[in-house]
Design a protein around this motif. Sequence first.
Motif, PDB file in Angstrom:
ATOM      1  N   PRO A  62       0.571  -0.918   0.055  1.00 50.30           N
ATOM      2  CA  PRO A  62       0.289   0.292  -0.126  1.00 50.30           C
ATOM      3  C   PRO A  62       0.395   1.360   0.422  1.00 50.30           C
ATOM      4  N   THR A  63       2.335   1.302   0.238  1.00 53.79           N
ATOM      5  CA  THR A  63       2.790   2.666   0.573  1.00 53.79           C
ATOM      6  C   THR A  63       3.906   3.134  -0.199  1.00 53.79           C
ATOM      7  N   ILE A  64       3.747   1.471  -1.503  1.00 51.77           N
ATOM      8  CA  ILE A  64       4.371   1.608  -2.425  1.00 51.77           C
ATOM      9  C   ILE A  64       4.038   2.341  -3.631  1.00 51.77           C
ATOM     10  N   ILE A  65       2.365   1.886  -3.745  1.00 47.52           N
ATOM     11  CA  ILE A  65       1.587   1.904  -4.219  1.00 47.52           C
ATOM     12  C   ILE A  65       1.209   3.567  -4.514  1.00 47.52           C
ATOM     13  N   ARG A  66       1.282   4.451  -2.875  1.00 50.24           N
ATOM     14  CA  ARG A  66       0.461   5.129  -2.603  1.00 50.24           C
ATOM     15  C   ARG A  66       1.419   6.770  -2.712  1.00 50.24           C
ATOM     16  N   PRO A 122      11.801   6.994  -5.113  1.00 50.92           N
ATOM     17  CA  PRO A 122      12.763   5.500  -5.875  1.00 50.92           C
ATOM     18  C   PRO A 122      12.931   4.674  -4.541  1.00 50.92           C
ATOM     19  N   LEU A 123      12.998   5.145  -3.471  1.00 47.72           N
ATOM     20  CA  LEU A 123      13.801   4.386  -2.310  1.00 47.72           C
ATOM     21  C   LEU A 123      12.280   3.028  -2.646  1.00 47.72           C
ATOM     22  N   LEU A 124      11.153   3.666  -1.896  1.00 46.09           N
ATOM     23  CA  LEU A 124      10.283   2.242  -1.896  1.00 46.09           C
ATOM     24  C   LEU A 124       9.954   1.099  -3.705  1.00 46.09           C
ATOM     25  N   ARG A 125      10.110   1.783  -4.547  1.00 43.57           N
ATOM     26  CA  ARG A 125       9.986   1.497  -5.335  1.00 43.57           C
ATOM     27  C   ARG A 125      11.664   0.106  -5.735  1.00 43.57           C
ATOM     28  N   ALA A 126      12.356   0.365  -4.511  1.00 45.29           N
ATOM     29  CA  ALA A 126      13.843   0.123  -4.814  1.00 45.29           C
ATOM     30  C   ALA A 126      13.000  -1.929  -4.181  1.00 45.29           C
ATOM     31  N   VAL A 127      12.385  -1.320  -3.036  1.00 44.55           N
ATOM     32  CA  VAL A 127      11.905  -2.665  -1.828  1.00 44.55           C
ATOM     33  C   VAL A 127      11.288  -3.561  -2.699  1.00 44.55           C
ATOM     34  N   PHE A 154      17.439  -9.956  -8.917  1.00 46.70           N
ATOM     35  CA  PHE A 154      17.554  -9.577  -7.196  1.00 46.70           C
ATOM     36  C   PHE A 154      19.177  -9.098  -6.817  1.00 46.70           C
ATOM     37  N   CYS A 155      20.415  -9.204  -6.760  1.00 45.88           N
ATOM     38  CA  CYS A 155      21.282  -8.572  -6.559  1.00 45.88           C
ATOM     39  C   CYS A 155      21.717  -7.286  -7.207  1.00 45.88           C
ATOM     40  N   GLY A 156      21.303  -7.067  -8.187  1.00 42.44           N
ATOM     41  CA  GLY A 156      20.737  -5.509  -9.159  1.00 42.44           C
ATOM     42  C   GLY A 156      20.122  -5.387  -7.961  1.00 42.44           C
ATOM     43  N   SER A 157      19.120  -5.410  -7.787  1.00 39.33           N
ATOM     44  CA  SER A 157      18.025  -5.092  -6.924  1.00 39.33           C
ATOM     45  C   SER A 157      18.639  -4.314  -5.616  1.00 39.33           C
TER      46      SER A 157
END
Length: 404
Positions: free
Chosen positions: A30-34, A39-44, A87-90
């Motif tokens: 929900p936080t990622i969508i909101r 960029p931090l939330l997208r990365a998580v 996953f490593c790149g993320s």
Amino acid sequence: MEPAATLRDFSISFWIPTAVLGIALVIKLPTIIRLWRDPLLRAVGGLLLLACAVFVFCSPSTIARVNRLTGVSNISAPWCYSLLTAFCGSCLLLIITWRNGPDRSAVTRRARRWVVSVYSGVIAMLWLLFLLADVPVERLRDLDTYYATTPFMREEILLYLCAHALACLITARLLWNWVRAEGLDAWLRWGLKLLGAGYVLNLIFDAVKLVAVGARWAGGDLDWLSTDLAPPVAALSAILIAVGFILPHAGQYASDRWRVRLAHRQLRPLYVLMRASAGEGVPFVLRATPELRLTRRETFIRDVLLPLARHLDTALGARAYEAALSLGHPPERARALASAVTILDAVEAKARMPEPPATVTAPDTTDLLQEIGPVSRALRRPDEIAAVRARAAADPAESVAAHE
């Protein structure tokens, strides 16, 4: 007992870390969508999604299903390796974003492009090497060691393990540096420690895989390291990483809820007193949130205290404060006890005379309205309040003189 047999007895199902990672993703989603622009939330979100995909597609049952659906023997190998590499790149993108925050400098953009380019190139190379390799025999659990000496497949296995180890090493190091920083929230610090432990276990996963592959190159057989030790290490690592992401969010949420409920409960003595004085309380609302209940209780107390201020005896408050100090209470506690004594006296005075004389001026209640919490906690100790009232009423003149 043989190590392989012992490890099989203590194996961890791949679906356990998948479930834990899925829960972490659901909590964060929900936080990622909101806040999608963050960029931090997208990365998580990307990291958790890829971690879930790794464990879904690396389970033996899924490997067999993908091989059967595509009709290509061992096609799951480059697919799983690609997911692990992504996953490593993320992980590295997440660390870059964490370290630099919203920084959009040329250095940050260059670092992100470097990570994307390098790990995209690794993924492309994995598929190219697989196309060049000859892997006709399907292997669901021991592909890394079975084909460790096969041309091109040997290089592919080494490439994905080295790419994974490099990313985990950098990530673990940066997390360790962050944990030692000053001013971190306790929940965040513990979350970072769990993340660091998870990435250290990932390094152990890479190490045992490389030892098993190296043993094949040397003509030995340590396949149990790859087939029986590495999978539970990876599963435990994923669980620690997922909990590391969940803990700061869930811990802070639980702490905030606990503080709100504790504050609501601590206001009960003063609320009960104000309800008795007003003749009514706050109407019950079934679906009210804890924050709303706390706000309604605070508002009710202050609304009742305002008209009650005309009955407050400031001289009694001064004597009660001196009395509390003389009884050994610290200044903050003494002020709370004095305010409680004054409010109790005002409630009794209102009961005797609902309307005070018109010449009476209400004292300033700004401090009292801001300290309803300490006053309510003081009301929980009626023995202390009784002692202060008795001492304040014993020699009023002397108490006032001492106060002046």
